[in-house]
Design an enzyme around this catalytic site. Structure first.
Site, PDB file in Angstrom:
ATOM      1  N   LYS B  45     -24.273 -38.071 -27.187  1.00  0.00           N
ATOM      2  CA  LYS B  45     -23.380 -38.377 -25.786  1.00  0.00           C
ATOM      3  C   LYS B  45     -24.253 -39.221 -25.131  1.00  0.00           C
ATOM      4  O   LYS B  45     -25.627 -39.223 -24.947  1.00  0.00           O
ATOM      5  CB  LYS B  45     -22.984 -37.279 -25.232  1.00  0.00           C
ATOM      6  CG  LYS B  45     -22.266 -37.484 -24.114  1.00  0.00           C
ATOM      7  CD  LYS B  45     -21.318 -36.374 -23.851  1.00  0.00           C
ATOM      8  CE  LYS B  45     -20.440 -36.800 -22.641  1.00  0.00           C
ATOM      9  NZ  LYS B  45     -19.616 -37.841 -22.559  1.00  0.00           N
ATOM     10  N   ALA B  70     -10.896 -40.663 -20.518  1.00  0.00           N
ATOM     11  CA  ALA B  70     -11.652 -41.304 -19.311  1.00  0.00           C
ATOM     12  C   ALA B  70     -12.365 -40.043 -18.654  1.00  0.00           C
ATOM     13  O   ALA B  70     -12.311 -39.498 -17.817  1.00  0.00           O
ATOM     14  CB  ALA B  70     -10.493 -41.929 -18.142  1.00  0.00           C
ATOM     15  N   GLY B  72     -15.844 -40.320 -18.186  1.00  0.00           N
ATOM     16  CA  GLY B  72     -16.754 -40.987 -16.987  1.00  0.00           C
ATOM     17  C   GLY B  72     -18.157 -40.569 -17.335  1.00  0.00           C
ATOM     18  O   GLY B  72     -18.802 -40.398 -16.262  1.00  0.00           O
ATOM     19  N   CYS B 130     -18.718 -49.111 -21.802  1.00  0.00           N
ATOM     20  CA  CYS B 130     -17.618 -47.818 -21.330  1.00  0.00           C
ATOM     21  C   CYS B 130     -16.898 -48.357 -20.463  1.00  0.00           C
ATOM     22  O   CYS B 130     -17.121 -48.980 -19.352  1.00  0.00           O
ATOM     23  CB  CYS B 130     -18.546 -46.930 -21.002  1.00  0.00           C
ATOM     24  SG  CYS B 130     -17.704 -45.497 -20.249  1.00  0.00           S
ATOM     25  N   GLY B 244     -11.693 -45.421 -35.154  1.00  0.00           N
ATOM     26  CA  GLY B 244     -10.509 -44.814 -36.226  1.00  0.00           C
ATOM     27  C   GLY B 244     -10.878 -44.488 -37.667  1.00  0.00           C
ATOM     28  O   GLY B 244      -9.715 -44.150 -38.466  1.00  0.00           O
ATOM     29  N   GLY B 265     -15.546 -40.918 -34.587  1.00  0.00           N
ATOM     30  CA  GLY B 265     -15.440 -40.394 -33.449  1.00  0.00           C
ATOM     31  C   GLY B 265     -14.072 -39.252 -33.350  1.00  0.00           C
ATOM     32  O   GLY B 265     -14.292 -38.125 -33.433  1.00  0.00           O
TER      33      GLY B 265
END
Lengths: 251, 304
Positions: B45, B70, B72, B130, B244, B265
């Site tokens: 991450k 989201a 953040g 991001c 995907g 992911g």
């Protein structure tokens, strides 16, 4: 330890307006599950699983019962499942209610709407331990009410509705004084209700169970956060919770 | 015997499948489900210079064949990640890729320097894409000059290979790829999420507290394939493909488009065993389409 399993559906029933009760068979899940934990279930064709709290556990029959409200496409899809089909489940997930409070004489349970189901398994477990259980249940209207009789078989039960169509017309917090003395409280429901309950009972020890939109459901993605006063400043609802000390998180 | 191994700058992968940054934390939670040694590598991450608490909730929303997020860039900060998370991953024989984020070029450099002093980190992935933070991230990822600048600065302090993660939220993906290659990137990661929004009908407001989020999952796979296919002929550095991927067949599709390895992911959320199941099935899928190795399939979709 949670596992990914296919649970066999034994029954699917609408028990109140838009509220479904589903009983699932799986030896491991039924043996490992505790009140307050949830099943992370996959509706076919969907990307994200749905966290659904465990309402009751029958270890002899090796079954777990979950209740959910039809609020969108995913839960509509779950409601269409039939007995004999299987449900792709990761569970039992999260941490349940701490039941080692054996010194408890009287517990007060306060539930709102679809926050009521986890309190039923808890009420059952507390009752078996000899704890006197009092329950306040809040619903939108009479049509939304479920499990009233089941809670009444366990102990003193008060029902409130937003529109007054059954029981007291008002909020769960209106009844807390009437319910009388207790040693510890447990609450689950919408955040505004939990805020009001934890504020009203700020001097009493208690636990609350939280709900949030989840991603991984296992603690990796940090989607379902709740702020707290710890060094990190947060807890993960899916893996640190969903049950927290009533004053342990910032609602 | 089908050969799944791929050699990339800094990364000797026993198979081409790794969990994508942000969808796997630092591996701890998924190690409860399976042995992380099965993976080709782990991409951690994103790390920033200081701890970040991220956005308000809700942070995720499901969409048709995908999801918006989201988060953040919530993370405990690079030093804490090195102290407690990288040390956990050291227990596995799996290359570790550190995802580097920041609000300023200086922050990217600080984080990159810290990971360069960490022997068990094998490569950096530069998160210039991001969409969910107010400063940095995507502003570096949507302008080729800015992307090149941050790449150059990180390369100047990094002995570790640098993979630059490109955003699809740009009008000319080929220009972005060429700019970061020229700036010294050792590889590309393609693609990050597409910026999107969902309005919740019951409240008539955006579902996400951040209003916008990054769209991921199977819905974006054709976008990723198109972009990798477009970029591949214009660059000579390898591409880690993502967007995907949910099945072993998807891995082959990304290879044919030009990816040398892949990251998975959102599919980890649908099925926590996605990565090992995909790795187990990959030899059979490669054989079915006439490939004896992963290496043979890379870029083969471009052959006339």
């Amino acid at each position: 330890m949670k596992e990914r399993v296919d649970m066999t559906i034994l029954s699917v029933k609408e028990i109140a307006l838009d509220t479904m009760e589903m009983t699932l068979h799986h030896p491991y899940i039924a043996a490992a599950a505790k009140p307050g934990q949830f099943l992370y279930v996959l509706a076919e064709g969907h990307t994200l699983r749905r966290p659904i709290s465990i309402a009751s556990i029958d270890s002899e029959q090796e079954t777990v019962t979950i209740l959910f409200k039809i609020i969108g496409d995913g839960t509509r899809c779950l409601a269409r499942l039939k007995p004999g089909m299987t449900l792709d489940t990761v569970g039992p997930s999260g941490n349940g209610f701490a039941l080692q409070e054996t010194s408890l004489q009287t517990a007060l349970l306060i539930g709102g709407g679809i926050g009521v189901p986890p309190l039923y398994g808890l009420a059952h477990a507390l009752h078996e331990q000899g704890v006197n259980v009092k329950t306040i249940l809040g619903f939108q209207s009479k049509a939304h009410v479920f499990y009233k009789e089941r809670f009444e078989r366990i102990g003193q039960t008060y029902v409130v509705t937003d529109d007054g169509s059954l029981g007291h017309h008002g909020l769960v917090t209106d009844i807390v004084d009437e319910a009388g003395e207790f040693d510890y409280y447990f609450s689950c429901g919408p955040v505004p209700m939990l805020k009001a309950v934890t504020h009203q009972l700020q001097d009493q020890p208690g636990s609350i169970s939280l709900e949030e939109r989840m991603g991984c459901g296992t603690g990796a993605c940090l989607a379902c956060m709740i702020r707290d006063d710890s060094a990190s400043g947060y807890k993960k609802i899916c893996s640190d919770g969903p049950v927290f000390g009533a004053n342990g998180v910032i609602l | 015997m089908t050969n799944l191994a791929v050699d990339l700058p800094g990364l000797r992968l026993k198979n081409p499948v790794m969990p994508a940054s942000g969808c796997f934390g630092f591996g701890r939670e998924y190690s409860d489900f399976y042995d992380l040694n099965k993976l080709g590598a782990v991409i951690m991450k994103a790390a920033t210079g200081e701890a970040r608490l991220g956005n308000a909730t809700p942070r995720v929303a499901e969409t048709a064949s995908g999801m918006l997020n989201a988060i953040g860039l919530q993370n405990p900060g690079v030093e804490q990640i090195i102290a407690s998370e990288v040390s956990f991953l050291e227990g596995y024989h799996v290359p570790v890729v550190a995802n580097v984020a920041g609000s300023t070029i200086q922050e990217y450099v600080t984080v990159a320097e810290a990971f360069n002093k960490t022997p068990s980190v094998s490569a950096l992935e530069l998160n210039i894409s991001c969409p969910n933070v107010k400063e940095g991230g995507i502003q570096f990822g949507s302008d080729p000059d800015m992307a090149a600048k941050v790449t150059e600065h990180v390369k100047a302090v990094s002995h570790l290979p640098v993979y630059v993660k490109l955003s699809p939220n740009t009008s000319d993906i080929v220009a972005m790829a060429k700019a970061v290659e020229q700036a010294g990137a050792d590889g590309l990661s393609m693609i990050n999420t597409l910026t999107g929004m969902q309005i919740h009908l019951a409240s008539q407001k955006p579902t996400l507290a951040n209003k916008t989020g990054g769209l991921s999952g199977q819905a974006i796979k054709p976008v990723a394939i198109r972009m990798i296919y477009a970029v591949k002929p214009h660059i000579s550095i390898p591409i880690i493909g993502m967007g995907g991927i949910a099945e072993a067949e998807d891995v082959l599709e990304f290879m044919l488009a030009g990816a040398s390895a892949v990251a998975v992911g959102t599919a980890n959320f649908t099925n926590p065993y996605t990565c090992p199941e995909m790795i187990n099935r990959l030899p059979g899928v490669l054989q079915q389409y006439g490939y004896e190795s992963v290496q043979d399939a890379i870029g083969r979709g471009h052959n006339e």
